[in-house]
Write a protein that holds these residues in place. Structure first.
Motif, PDB file in Angstrom:
ATOM      1  N   TRP A   1       0.402   7.895  -0.436  1.00 12.21           N
ATOM      2  CA  TRP A   1       0.606   9.305  -1.052  1.00 12.21           C
ATOM      3  C   TRP A   1      -0.095   9.253  -2.213  1.00 12.21           C
ATOM      4  CZ3 TRP A   1       2.434  13.402   0.877  1.00 12.21           C
ATOM      5  CH2 TRP A   1       3.314  13.468   2.258  1.00 12.21           C
ATOM      6  N   SER A   2      -0.206   8.005  -3.178  1.00 15.51           N
ATOM      7  CA  SER A   2      -1.086   8.065  -4.241  1.00 15.51           C
ATOM      8  C   SER A   2      -2.296   7.196  -3.973  1.00 15.51           C
ATOM      9  CB  SER A   2      -0.283   7.233  -5.207  1.00 15.51           C
ATOM     10  OG  SER A   2      -0.039   6.039  -4.844  1.00 15.51           O
TER      11      SER A   2
ATOM     12  N   LEU B   1       9.097   2.950  -5.815  1.00 19.74           N
ATOM     13  CA  LEU B   1       8.698   1.698  -5.338  1.00 19.74           C
ATOM     14  C   LEU B   1       9.862   0.760  -5.811  1.00 19.74           C
ATOM     15  CD1 LEU B   1       5.404  -0.437  -6.005  1.00 19.74           C
ATOM     16  CD2 LEU B   1       7.744  -1.378  -7.009  1.00 19.74           C
TER      17      LEU B   1
ATOM     18  N   LEU C   1       7.491   6.553  -8.992  1.00 21.47           N
ATOM     19  CA  LEU C   1       5.885   6.431  -9.004  1.00 21.47           C
ATOM     20  C   LEU C   1       5.222   7.612  -9.585  1.00 21.47           C
ATOM     21  CD1 LEU C   1       5.384   4.547  -5.542  1.00 21.47           C
ATOM     22  CD2 LEU C   1       5.322   3.883  -7.949  1.00 21.47           C
TER      23      LEU C   1
ATOM     24  N   GLY D   1       6.686   8.518  -1.042  1.00 18.82           N
ATOM     25  CA  GLY D   1       5.763   8.227  -2.229  1.00 18.82           C
ATOM     26  C   GLY D   1       6.515   8.188  -3.513  1.00 18.82           C
TER      27      GLY D   1
ATOM     28  N   TRP E   1       0.877  -1.163  -0.024  1.00 15.27           N
ATOM     29  CA  TRP E   1       0.161  -0.068   0.072  1.00 15.27           C
ATOM     30  C   TRP E   1       1.055   1.187  -0.282  1.00 15.27           C
ATOM     31  CZ3 TRP E   1      -4.161   2.695  -0.822  1.00 15.27           C
ATOM     32  CH2 TRP E   1      -4.426   3.761  -0.178  1.00 15.27           C
ATOM     33  N   GLU E   2       0.674   2.359  -0.895  1.00  5.84           N
ATOM     34  CA  GLU E   2       1.444   3.386  -0.930  1.00  5.84           C
ATOM     35  C   GLU E   2       0.242   4.736  -0.770  1.00  5.84           C
ATOM     36  OE1 GLU E   2       3.236   6.433  -0.926  1.00  5.84           O
ATOM     37  OE2 GLU E   2       1.855   6.404  -2.975  1.00  5.84           O
TER      38      GLU E   2
ATOM     39  N   TRP F   1      -5.779   0.224   4.067  1.00  7.74           N
ATOM     40  CA  TRP F   1      -5.676   1.294   3.066  1.00  7.74           C
ATOM     41  C   TRP F   1      -6.757   2.343   3.602  1.00  7.74           C
ATOM     42  CZ3 TRP F   1     -10.203   1.979   0.235  1.00  7.74           C
ATOM     43  CH2 TRP F   1     -11.045   0.833   0.047  1.00  7.74           C
TER      44      TRP F   1
ATOM     45  N   VAL G   1       7.962   0.416  -0.693  1.00  9.85           N
ATOM     46  CA  VAL G   1       7.778   1.820  -1.075  1.00  9.85           C
ATOM     47  C   VAL G   1       8.461   2.647  -0.146  1.00  9.85           C
ATOM     48  CG1 VAL G   1       5.782   1.260  -2.591  1.00  9.85           C
ATOM     49  CG2 VAL G   1       5.528   1.901  -0.087  1.00  9.85           C
ATOM     50  N   SER G   2       8.931   3.809  -0.688  1.00  3.87           N
ATOM     51  CA  SER G   2       9.650   4.798   0.201  1.00  3.87           C
ATOM     52  C   SER G   2       8.546   5.835   0.976  1.00  3.87           C
ATOM     53  CB  SER G   2      10.476   5.872  -0.750  1.00  3.87           C
ATOM     54  OG  SER G   2       9.868   6.566  -1.732  1.00  3.87           O
ATOM     55  N   ASP G   3       8.831   6.126   1.880  1.00  7.19           N
ATOM     56  CA  ASP G   3       7.805   6.941   2.885  1.00  7.19           C
ATOM     57  C   ASP G   3       7.557   8.047   2.132  1.00  7.19           C
ATOM     58  OD1 ASP G   3      10.071   8.363   3.541  1.00  7.19           O
ATOM     59  OD2 ASP G   3      10.387   7.758   5.486  1.00  7.19           O
TER      60      ASP G   3
END
Length: 372
Positions: free
Chosen positions: A46-47, A98, A113, A95, A43-44, A318, A91-93
């Protein structure tokens, strides 16, 4: 969640009623499943997207890609080609990136991303004796440093599979790594970018290790002389205070003590996610999601997902009220929304628990949405 048709080569969506357990299901709670074979799911926020790694065996237009999923609409978005047989994702914190571990290439593929395009591609090293290539078993992006990752490496040619933990800045490996053979197959960052926790889930060492990450690389700095977690192939999460295993065992990794256990689990749960803000811990075991009081260690509610198999993994929270997981038995990703956590119970005062001394094919779904 809107009732849009899922777009994609293997598109199609279904909705089923949610059957409540203890306390019943919340009003308006629904479940959808998206047809996509996945090796991993992340789960990301920001997007606002889930991302699934699709293996080579899936065939069709989604194979060897990472597929974004809009969980609110239940929509598969355009796949991102990443290389042969992608598996573990991170994923980076912020956003920005990936990272996908490529089992078919013994490499990492980074994805921008914002543009949803692959950019950096790099290998993970070579076994010092056999000459075989190393693969990613687990990946963590360094907090606050989107271009740096920590990788628990493995081989596919022998036992034990562990090949040490290494830090990469872009494609450049920092010089110090942890030893191969016996080490941390599963890794999670602690409360700062210099603290990394790891668990050996493939051998009876069952070691829970604290590692230090610095500019030179990563090294183990503490390993208690007793078991904190016990079990093969366990995974765990760190929620800012506790490390919680898929077995239900809970530890304070700073104090190196066990603080309790969530039952009934043992080795059954395929995934766990902690939601400290709502004093809740969610366990996924087959088609059942169990919601526990985090501080009180008591069961609040259960959600049964009709049509999901017993081979389910990678549970994620999410949005404000969603849960998602992948199903290796039906090749689907299940999307649950309307999951509001019941009112918390009074917290219990917990005494440390005595520790043990050491000597992810046919989809089944309904036709129309059913709200409860």
């Amino acid at each position: 969640m809107a009732g849009n048709t899922v777009r994609g080569v293997r598109g199609g969506w279904c909705v089923a009623a949610v059957v409540g357990g203890v306390g019943g299901a919340a009003a308006g709670q629904t479940v959808r499943s998206v047809a996509v074979e996945a090796n991993d799911l992340v789960w990301e926020p920001w997007s606002g997207r889930l991302f699934a790694s699709v293996p080579s065996a899936a065939g069709g237009g989604l194979a060897d890609s990472v597929v974004p999923i809009d969980p609110w609409a239940g929509v598969l978005e355009a796949p991102i080609p990443v290389g042969v047989n992608p598996n573990i994702l991170a994923v980076s914190d912020n956003g920005q990136y990936l990272y996908a571990g490529l089992d078919g290439e013994a490499a990492i593929q980074r994805v921008d991303l914002a543009s949803r395009t692959p950019d950096l591609h790099f290998g993970l090293g070579i076994h010092p004796f056999s000459g075989s290539l190393m693969h990613a078993e687990d990946i963590e992006v360094v907090p606050g440093s989107p271009e740096s990752i920590v990788v628990s490496r493995r081989n596919f040619s022998g036992s034990p599979r562990h090949e040490g933990v290494a830090v990469f800045d872009g494609a450049v490996q920092r010089p110090i790594t942890t030893p191969r053979h016996t080490g941390s197959n599963r890794i999670e960052f602690g409360n700062d970018p210099s603290t990394l926790y790891g668990y050996n889930n493939e051998a009876t060492d069952f070691g829970f290790r604290t590692m230090r990450v610095d500019s030179n690389g990563v090294e183990t700095v503490f390993e208690p002389p007793f078991w904190l977690f016990v079990g093969f192939e366990l995974d765990f999460v760190f929620d800012g205070q506790w490390a919680i295993a898929t077995s239900g065992q809970v530890i304070d990794p700073v104090a190196s003590v066990s603080v309790g256990e969530f039952w009934p689990f043992g080795p059954k749960a395929g995934s766990v996610v902690s939601d400290p803000a709502n004093d809740a811990v969610f366990f996924l075991a087959g088609n059942v999601i169990s919601i526990y009081d985090r501080d009180g260690f008591v069961l609040r509610d259960t959600i049964v997902v009709p049509g999901a198999s017993s081979h389910t993994f990678d549970l994620w929270r999410w949005g404000a009220d969603g849960l998602a997981f992948r199903d290796a038995g039906t090749d689907r990703v299940w999307l649950v929304n309307g999951v509001m956590v019941p009112a918390p119970h009074a917290a219990l005062v917990l005494a440390p628990v005595a520790v043990l001394r050491r000597t992810r094919r046919s989809p089944v779904c309904g036709g129309s949405a059913t709200a409860l």
